[in-house]
Design a protein around this motif. Structure first.
Motif, short mmCIF file in Angstrom:
data_model
loop_
_atom_site.label_atom_id
_atom_site.label_comp_id
_atom_site.label_asym_id
_atom_site.label_seq_id
_atom_site.Cartn_x
_atom_site.Cartn_y
_atom_site.Cartn_z
N MET A 1 0.90 -1.22 0.05
CA MET A 1 -0.10 0.20 0.08
C MET A 1 1.21 1.09 -0.09
O MET A 1 1.96 1.21 0.34
N LYS A 32 -2.57 1.91 10.15
CA LYS A 32 -3.50 0.63 9.41
C LYS A 32 -4.01 -0.08 10.26
O LYS A 32 -3.30 -0.90 11.18
N ASN A 38 -6.58 -5.37 10.77
CA ASN A 38 -5.57 -5.45 9.38
C ASN A 38 -4.58 -4.71 9.38
O ASN A 38 -4.07 -3.99 8.61
N ILE A 40 0.05 -3.68 10.53
CA ILE A 40 0.92 -3.76 9.74
C ILE A 40 2.36 -3.14 10.54
O ILE A 40 2.47 -2.40 10.94
N PRO A 60 2.36 -7.86 7.72
CA PRO A 60 1.41 -7.06 7.78
C PRO A 60 0.01 -8.49 8.55
O PRO A 60 0.47 -9.60 8.76
N THR A 64 -3.66 -6.63 3.40
CA THR A 64 -3.01 -4.84 3.33
C THR A 64 -4.28 -3.43 2.16
O THR A 64 -4.58 -2.67 2.97
N CYS A 65 -4.48 -4.46 1.49
CA CYS A 65 -5.83 -3.82 0.67
C CYS A 65 -6.83 -3.73 1.17
O CYS A 65 -7.83 -4.25 1.57
N GLU A 70 -4.73 -9.12 -0.94
CA GLU A 70 -3.30 -9.32 0.48
C GLU A 70 -2.94 -8.36 -0.12
O GLU A 70 -1.66 -7.23 0.73
N THR A 71 -2.24 -7.55 -2.09
CA THR A 71 -1.52 -6.24 -1.62
C THR A 71 -2.73 -5.16 -2.72
O THR A 71 -3.49 -5.58 -3.51
N CYS A 72 -2.13 -4.13 -2.62
CA CYS A 72 -2.91 -2.90 -3.41
C CYS A 72 -2.81 -3.13 -4.92
O CYS A 72 -3.61 -2.78 -5.65
N GLU A 178 -4.67 -16.34 4.40
CA GLU A 178 -3.14 -15.58 5.73
C GLU A 178 -2.17 -15.98 6.69
O GLU A 178 -1.07 -16.08 6.09
#
Length: 203
Positions: A1, A32, A38, A40, A60, A64-65, A70-72, A178
């Motif tokens: 992110m 976050k 969630n 980090i 994380p 994250t998103c 899982e990712t942005c 996860e």
């Protein structure tokens, strides 16, 4: 992110070890995970050569998103250039998390007593013997694609079957994807032989 951070946000991150940013629209700090849990956990922070950007190195606790991915960074630039218009009804999640969500919904349907239309996933969730036999069967078929020198598409198809059935087992055991990815991340940089030996020693 990616996010904006001022000096106070960086200091808060260093002291709390939780990724913290500064919201210019609300004129306040935000951490976050404060609403989604969630978080980090940040282990270190580095500046670039011009000292005008930072990178938080951390682990994380979940996706994250904000979409649940899982990712942005899940949209390939090449795909976006081909199809710039994104459907508003399409939730941009990675494939594994999307599949996990579908399996979880089938499990909730069973718990809630909602019969609905026939579902193979529901059958697997309710019959552990069938589920285990399918995992063994699909794993064997995956190995056959190597032993019999089958084409790549066949291997991809059989691997998809293995992943799907294994994820149903995870749902039965209440294990999130996860958690599996976290175990894999922890093994990065570690010899597979060392990792196996450590499990023997701990056992």
């Amino acid at each position: 992110m990616q996010g904006f951070a001022n000096r106070e946000a960086v200091c808060r991150t260093l002291t709390s070890c939780k990724a913290t940013f500064y919201s210019r629209s609300r004129s306040s700090l935000w951490t976050k995970g404060e609403t989604s849990s969630n978080f980090i956990t940040v282990s270190d922070i580095f500046m670039d050569c011009d000292r005008d950007s930072l990178i938080y190195l951390g682990k994380p606790d979940g996706p994250t998103c904000h979409t649940g991915a899982e990712t942005c960074y899940f949209t390939a630039a090449s795909d976006f250039l081909k199809t710039p218009q994104v459907e508003t009804t399409r939730l941009p999640m990675t494939s594994l998390y999307c599949l996990e969500d579908t399996i979880s919904q089938r499990k909730l349907d069973i718990v809630g007593g909602h019969s609905g239309k026939p579902s193979w996933t529901k059958r697997l969730l309710e019959d552990q013997k069938l589920l285990c036999s399918k995992i063994r069967e699909e794993a064997s078929e995956l190995c056959h694609t190597l032993e019999d020198n089958e084409d790549k598409s066949r291997t991809a198809s059989e691997m998809a079957d293995v992943l799907y059935h294994a994820m149903v087992l995870l749902a039965v055991k209440n294990v999130r994807m996860e958690q599996v990815l976290e175990v894999l991340r922890a093994r990065f940089g570690q010899s597979g032989i060392e990792e196996k030996n450590s499990r023997k020693n701990n056992g």
